[in-house]
Design a protein around this motif. Structure first.
Motif, PDB file in Angstrom:
ATOM      1  N   ALA A   1     -80.646   0.566 -41.868  1.00 58.59           N
ATOM      2  CA  ALA A   1     -80.989   1.971 -41.625  1.00 58.59           C
ATOM      3  C   ALA A   1     -82.005   2.474 -42.648  1.00 58.59           C
ATOM      4  O   ALA A   1     -82.920   3.235 -42.311  1.00 58.59           O
ATOM      5  N   VAL A   2     -81.856   2.037 -43.901  1.00 64.23           N
ATOM      6  CA  VAL A   2     -82.829   2.411 -44.937  1.00 64.23           C
ATOM      7  C   VAL A   2     -84.207   1.848 -44.597  1.00 64.23           C
ATOM      8  O   VAL A   2     -85.232   2.537 -44.741  1.00 64.23           O
ATOM      9  N   LEU A   3     -84.254   0.606 -44.140  1.00 57.68           N
ATOM     10  CA  LEU A   3     -85.534   0.019 -43.732  1.00 57.68           C
ATOM     11  C   LEU A   3     -86.145   0.801 -42.568  1.00 57.68           C
ATOM     12  O   LEU A   3     -87.363   0.998 -42.509  1.00 57.68           O
ATOM     13  N   GLY A   4     -85.293   1.239 -41.628  1.00 56.71           N
ATOM     14  CA  GLY A   4     -85.798   2.031 -40.514  1.00 56.71           C
ATOM     15  C   GLY A   4     -86.402   3.348 -40.965  1.00 56.71           C
ATOM     16  O   GLY A   4     -87.473   3.753 -40.494  1.00 56.71           O
ATOM     17  N   VAL A   5     -85.738   4.019 -41.894  1.00 58.08           N
ATOM     18  CA  VAL A   5     -86.274   5.278 -42.420  1.00 58.08           C
ATOM     19  C   VAL A   5     -87.561   5.026 -43.200  1.00 58.08           C
ATOM     20  O   VAL A   5     -88.524   5.801 -43.110  1.00 58.08           O
TER      21      VAL A   5
ATOM     22  N   SER B   1     -88.061   0.897 -35.357  1.00 57.19           N
ATOM     23  CA  SER B   1     -87.354   0.629 -34.100  1.00 57.19           C
ATOM     24  C   SER B   1     -86.335  -0.498 -34.262  1.00 57.19           C
ATOM     25  O   SER B   1     -85.167  -0.364 -33.875  1.00 57.19           O
ATOM     26  N   VAL B   2     -86.780  -1.617 -34.855  1.00 58.03           N
ATOM     27  CA  VAL B   2     -85.892  -2.762 -35.010  1.00 58.03           C
ATOM     28  C   VAL B   2     -84.770  -2.442 -36.002  1.00 58.03           C
ATOM     29  O   VAL B   2     -83.586  -2.745 -35.748  1.00 58.03           O
ATOM     30  N   GLY B   3     -85.111  -1.830 -37.136  1.00 58.06           N
ATOM     31  CA  GLY B   3     -84.101  -1.513 -38.146  1.00 58.06           C
ATOM     32  C   GLY B   3     -83.047  -0.550 -37.635  1.00 58.06           C
ATOM     33  O   GLY B   3     -81.845  -0.762 -37.836  1.00 58.06           O
ATOM     34  N   SER B   4     -83.472   0.511 -36.936  1.00 61.80           N
ATOM     35  CA  SER B   4     -82.515   1.501 -36.438  1.00 61.80           C
ATOM     36  C   SER B   4     -81.603   0.900 -35.368  1.00 61.80           C
ATOM     37  O   SER B   4     -80.387   1.119 -35.370  1.00 61.80           O
ATOM     38  N   ALA B   5     -82.204   0.141 -34.430  1.00 64.63           N
ATOM     39  CA  ALA B   5     -81.398  -0.452 -33.357  1.00 64.63           C
ATOM     40  C   ALA B   5     -80.403  -1.470 -33.907  1.00 64.63           C
ATOM     41  O   ALA B   5     -79.227  -1.484 -33.518  1.00 64.63           O
ATOM     42  N   TRP B   6     -80.851  -2.313 -34.811  1.00 64.46           N
ATOM     43  CA  TRP B   6     -79.978  -3.340 -35.382  1.00 64.46           C
ATOM     44  C   TRP B   6     -78.880  -2.704 -36.234  1.00 64.46           C
ATOM     45  O   TRP B   6     -77.721  -3.137 -36.221  1.00 64.46           O
ATOM     46  N   SER B   7     -79.256  -1.668 -36.987  1.00 61.78           N
ATOM     47  CA  SER B   7     -78.268  -0.971 -37.815  1.00 61.78           C
ATOM     48  C   SER B   7     -77.187  -0.330 -36.953  1.00 61.78           C
ATOM     49  O   SER B   7     -75.989  -0.440 -37.255  1.00 61.78           O
ATOM     50  N   THR B   8     -77.598   0.332 -35.876  1.00 61.08           N
ATOM     51  CA  THR B   8     -76.625   0.972 -34.986  1.00 61.08           C
ATOM     52  C   THR B   8     -75.697  -0.053 -34.349  1.00 61.08           C
ATOM     53  O   THR B   8     -74.481   0.149 -34.250  1.00 61.08           O
TER      54      THR B   8
ATOM     55  N   ILE C   1     -71.840   6.953 -42.057  1.00 58.98           N
ATOM     56  CA  ILE C   1     -72.047   6.054 -43.198  1.00 58.98           C
ATOM     57  C   ILE C   1     -73.465   5.487 -43.229  1.00 58.98           C
ATOM     58  O   ILE C   1     -74.166   5.632 -44.234  1.00 58.98           O
ATOM     59  N   PRO C   2     -73.974   4.863 -42.167  1.00 59.55           N
ATOM     60  CA  PRO C   2     -75.337   4.308 -42.264  1.00 59.55           C
ATOM     61  C   PRO C   2     -76.422   5.359 -42.161  1.00 59.55           C
ATOM     62  O   PRO C   2     -77.401   5.331 -42.931  1.00 59.55           O
ATOM     63  N   GLU C   3     -76.295   6.293 -41.227  1.00 59.85           N
ATOM     64  CA  GLU C   3     -77.391   7.222 -40.954  1.00 59.85           C
ATOM     65  C   GLU C   3     -77.540   8.270 -42.044  1.00 59.85           C
ATOM     66  O   GLU C   3     -78.664   8.577 -42.469  1.00 59.85           O
ATOM     67  N   MET C   4     -76.421   8.845 -42.500  1.00 63.86           N
ATOM     68  CA  MET C   4     -76.527   9.852 -43.545  1.00 63.86           C
ATOM     69  C   MET C   4     -77.053   9.240 -44.835  1.00 63.86           C
ATOM     70  O   MET C   4     -77.904   9.828 -45.509  1.00 63.86           O
ATOM     71  N   THR C   5     -76.556   8.041 -45.177  1.00 59.55           N
ATOM     72  CA  THR C   5     -77.016   7.379 -46.398  1.00 59.55           C
ATOM     73  C   THR C   5     -78.513   7.116 -46.347  1.00 59.55           C
ATOM     74  O   THR C   5     -79.248   7.346 -47.321  1.00 59.55           O
ATOM     75  N   ALA C   6     -78.996   6.632 -45.198  1.00 67.92           N
ATOM     76  CA  ALA C   6     -80.423   6.320 -45.079  1.00 67.92           C
ATOM     77  C   ALA C   6     -81.271   7.580 -45.040  1.00 67.92           C
ATOM     78  O   ALA C   6     -82.339   7.640 -45.663  1.00 67.92           O
ATOM     79  N   ASN C   7     -80.806   8.595 -44.310  1.00 69.31           N
ATOM     80  CA  ASN C   7     -81.608   9.810 -44.161  1.00 69.31           C
ATOM     81  C   ASN C   7     -81.682  10.635 -45.435  1.00 69.31           C
ATOM     82  O   ASN C   7     -82.503  11.564 -45.515  1.00 69.31           O
TER      83      ASN C   7
END
Length: 242
Positions: free
Chosen positions: A31-35, A76-83, A139-145
């Motif tokens: 998720a961090v990579l996606g952001v 795109s890849v980071g967010s999809a894989w993280s989710t 957990i993943p999205e808030m931390t990354a955002n």
């Protein structure tokens, strides 16, 4: 006597997911990579706009176009894989929690018949399912955002410390105003939970006995309990309950 500190709800849920911590950590990294990819794309667009406004030479924008494409692909890849990874770990966690609930019901003995069936549905299905947004998204999205406001704050301070200080002041004022709305949250939430239990009990009991209701032509009267519960629910959720 010093009072023992109670663990926070987040720490309790995180402890239940201990077997899958590695998947959650991987989800946060992706998720961090996606952001980061999203921010790279935005900076690329800003650089291209500046070039076009200064000299209008589009050939100088080509390297930034490449960075923009790479950033979008990483996002795109980071967010999809993280989710995908966070949801996989979450559903395994929810499965384990439901398995842990079953021995408690087996040892309940005679209390099963004295407890409304809707309460079991609320506990096993609704409450456990309610942990999904926290584990799979928070957990993943808030931390990354959190990287976005931090990066913006650093950039503003680099431009002008006075603008950075002003942005911090407005953030503090906004958080203070938002905290006022949370003072009555506990009371309103307790009311909503109580109404939800009554609704679940009424609906499940009605569905379970619908054949008997139809057989004795009691359809009209049987609806009253559900309508009364649903009306009560709307009243509580709208904040009008006394």
């Amino acid at each position: 006597m010093e009072k023992k500190k109670e663990p926070s709800p987040i720490s309790v849920v995180w402890g239940w997911a201990e077997k899958y911590h590695s998947k959650f950590y991987g989800s946060v990294v992706l998720a961090v990579l996606g952001v980061a990819g999203t921010m790279a794309a935005y900076f690329s667009i800003a650089a291209m706009i500046r070039i076009l406004l200064e000299n209008g030479d589009f050939s100088q924008c080509l390297p930034w176009c490449g960075l923009l494409l790479i950033g979008y692909l990483v996002k795109s890849v980071g967010s999809a894989w993280s989710t995908s990874m966070s949801h996989t770990a979450t559903y395994y966690t929810l499965r384990d929690i439901r398995k842990k609930c079953w021995p408690a019901f087996q040892s309940a003995n005679g209390t099963i018949l004295d407890t409304p069936s809707g309460q079991y549905k609320t506990t096993i299905v609704d409450r456990v399912e309610g942990m999904e947004p926290t584990l799979a998204h928070l957990i993943p999205e808030m931390t990354a955002n959190l990287l976005v406001p931090v990066a913006i704050a650093v950039y503003i301070f680099a431009l002008d410390w006075r603008m950075g200080f002003a942005s911090l002041v407005t953030t503090v004022i906004g958080m203070a105003i938002m905290s006022q709305s949370g003072k009555t949250y506990a009371v309103r939430w307790e009311g909503a939970v109580a109404v939800g239990k009554r609704m679940a009990n009424a609906i499940i009991e009605y569905v379970g006995g619908i054949q008997v209701v139809k057989a004795f032509s009691q359809s009209a009267g049987s609806y009253k309990k559900i309508f009364r519960s649903s009306g009560r629910e709307r009243t509580v959720l709208c904040g009008l309950d006394a």
